[in-house]
Design a protein around this motif. Structure first.
Motif, PDB file in Angstrom:
ATOM      1  N   PRO A  33      16.786  -6.122   9.022  1.00  0.00           N
ATOM      2  CA  PRO A  33      17.080  -7.399   9.679  1.00  0.00           C
ATOM      3  C   PRO A  33      16.816  -7.301  11.182  1.00  0.00           C
ATOM      4  O   PRO A  33      16.931  -6.235  11.791  1.00  0.00           O
ATOM      5  CB  PRO A  33      18.575  -7.613   9.400  1.00  0.00           C
ATOM      6  N   GLU A  34      16.475  -8.417  11.803  1.00  0.00           N
ATOM      7  CA  GLU A  34      16.070  -8.469  13.210  1.00  0.00           C
ATOM      8  C   GLU A  34      17.090  -7.814  14.145  1.00  0.00           C
ATOM      9  O   GLU A  34      16.718  -7.045  15.034  1.00  0.00           O
ATOM     10  CB  GLU A  34      15.830  -9.929  13.631  1.00  0.00           C
ATOM     11  N   THR A  35      18.352  -8.092  13.961  1.00  0.00           N
ATOM     12  CA  THR A  35      19.376  -7.538  14.848  1.00  0.00           C
ATOM     13  C   THR A  35      19.424  -6.017  14.725  1.00  0.00           C
ATOM     14  O   THR A  35      19.502  -5.312  15.727  1.00  0.00           O
ATOM     15  CB  THR A  35      20.758  -8.150  14.547  1.00  0.00           C
ATOM     16  N   ARG A  36      19.371  -5.507  13.512  1.00  0.00           N
ATOM     17  CA  ARG A  36      19.408  -4.057  13.313  1.00  0.00           C
ATOM     18  C   ARG A  36      18.157  -3.401  13.908  1.00  0.00           C
ATOM     19  O   ARG A  36      18.226  -2.362  14.547  1.00  0.00           O
ATOM     20  CB  ARG A  36      19.555  -3.721  11.835  1.00  0.00           C
ATOM     21  N   ARG A  37      16.999  -4.011  13.693  1.00  0.00           N
ATOM     22  CA  ARG A  37      15.750  -3.490  14.245  1.00  0.00           C
ATOM     23  C   ARG A  37      15.842  -3.411  15.764  1.00  0.00           C
ATOM     24  O   ARG A  37      15.552  -2.389  16.368  1.00  0.00           O
ATOM     25  CB  ARG A  37      14.559  -4.375  13.851  1.00  0.00           C
ATOM     26  N   ALA A  64      24.954  -0.350  16.496  1.00  0.00           N
ATOM     27  CA  ALA A  64      23.546  -0.784  16.512  1.00  0.00           C
ATOM     28  C   ALA A  64      23.419  -2.288  16.754  1.00  0.00           C
ATOM     29  O   ALA A  64      22.659  -2.720  17.628  1.00  0.00           O
ATOM     30  CB  ALA A  64      22.869  -0.399  15.200  1.00  0.00           C
ATOM     31  N   ASP A  65      24.146  -3.079  15.980  1.00  0.00           N
ATOM     32  CA  ASP A  65      23.946  -4.531  15.998  1.00  0.00           C
ATOM     33  C   ASP A  65      24.595  -5.217  17.197  1.00  0.00           C
ATOM     34  O   ASP A  65      24.096  -6.239  17.666  1.00  0.00           O
ATOM     35  CB  ASP A  65      24.495  -5.161  14.718  1.00  0.00           C
ATOM     36  N   HIS A  66      25.697  -4.678  17.669  1.00  0.00           N
ATOM     37  CA  HIS A  66      26.378  -5.325  18.791  1.00  0.00           C
ATOM     38  C   HIS A  66      26.103  -4.604  20.113  1.00  0.00           C
ATOM     39  O   HIS A  66      25.540  -5.183  21.035  1.00  0.00           O
ATOM     40  CB  HIS A  66      27.881  -5.422  18.533  1.00  0.00           C
ATOM     41  N   LEU A  67      26.507  -3.336  20.192  1.00  0.00           N
ATOM     42  CA  LEU A  67      26.390  -2.620  21.463  1.00  0.00           C
ATOM     43  C   LEU A  67      24.936  -2.529  21.931  1.00  0.00           C
ATOM     44  O   LEU A  67      24.635  -2.851  23.080  1.00  0.00           O
ATOM     45  CB  LEU A  67      26.992  -1.218  21.340  1.00  0.00           C
ATOM     46  N   PHE A  68      24.036  -2.125  21.043  1.00  0.00           N
ATOM     47  CA  PHE A  68      22.653  -1.927  21.490  1.00  0.00           C
ATOM     48  C   PHE A  68      21.788  -3.165  21.342  1.00  0.00           C
ATOM     49  O   PHE A  68      20.978  -3.454  22.225  1.00  0.00           O
ATOM     50  CB  PHE A  68      22.028  -0.714  20.794  1.00  0.00           C
ATOM     51  N   ALA A  69      21.909  -3.921  20.273  1.00  0.00           N
ATOM     52  CA  ALA A  69      21.065  -5.118  20.114  1.00  0.00           C
ATOM     53  C   ALA A  69      21.516  -6.249  21.025  1.00  0.00           C
ATOM     54  O   ALA A  69      20.696  -7.064  21.443  1.00  0.00           O
ATOM     55  CB  ALA A  69      21.076  -5.586  18.663  1.00  0.00           C
TER      56      ALA A  69
END
Length: 127
Positions: free
Chosen positions: A8-12, A38-43
């Motif tokens: 998914p885009e957010t994970r990528r 991955a999805d919140h802190l980094f994306a």
């Protein structure tokens, strides 16, 4: 095709930013902790406008040094150096500055990590 294109885009986006920040290959992970990382802190957080990655690194290094978090500093310092965000001179100046606010023992831990990072980079570059 990128190695995360099937996610998914957010994970990528998060995994690509993690690789950029950490300076090493990432793989997808399981569980809520990895999802938030991955999805919140980094994306989301690491990609917000307003401050640069270098600024984020400076803030993070200061906070980690203040907490005595040598384990995470041993990831962040080499990554900041390898990316070019912080050179030898900047890292050494950070040690002097942080030591006066975070305490000498925390500064000494930070200094060890900085000097190990610089020495390893010099060996790798044949200096």
């Amino acid at each position: 095709m990128g190695k995360f294109d099937d996610l998914p885009e957010t994970r990528r986006k998060g995994l690509e930013k993690m690789e950029q920040v950490y300076g090493f290959d990432m793989t997808d992970g399981a569980g809520d902790f990895f999802r938030y990382t991955a999805d919140h802190l980094f994306a989301d957080i690491w990609t917000r406008p307003g401050i640069s990655d270098r600024d984020r690194r400076l803030l993070l290094i200061g906070m980690l040094a203040g907490q005595g978090a040598a384990d995470v500093l041993s990831i962040q310092i080499p990554a900041a150096h390898a990316s070019g965000d912080l050179d030898d001179e900047a890292l050494r100046e950070i040690v002097v500055f942080v030591s006066h606010y975070a305490g000498w023992p925390n500064g000494a831990k930070l200094n060890s990590i900085v000097e190990e990072t610089i020495a390893k980079a010099n060996r790798t570059q044949g200096r």
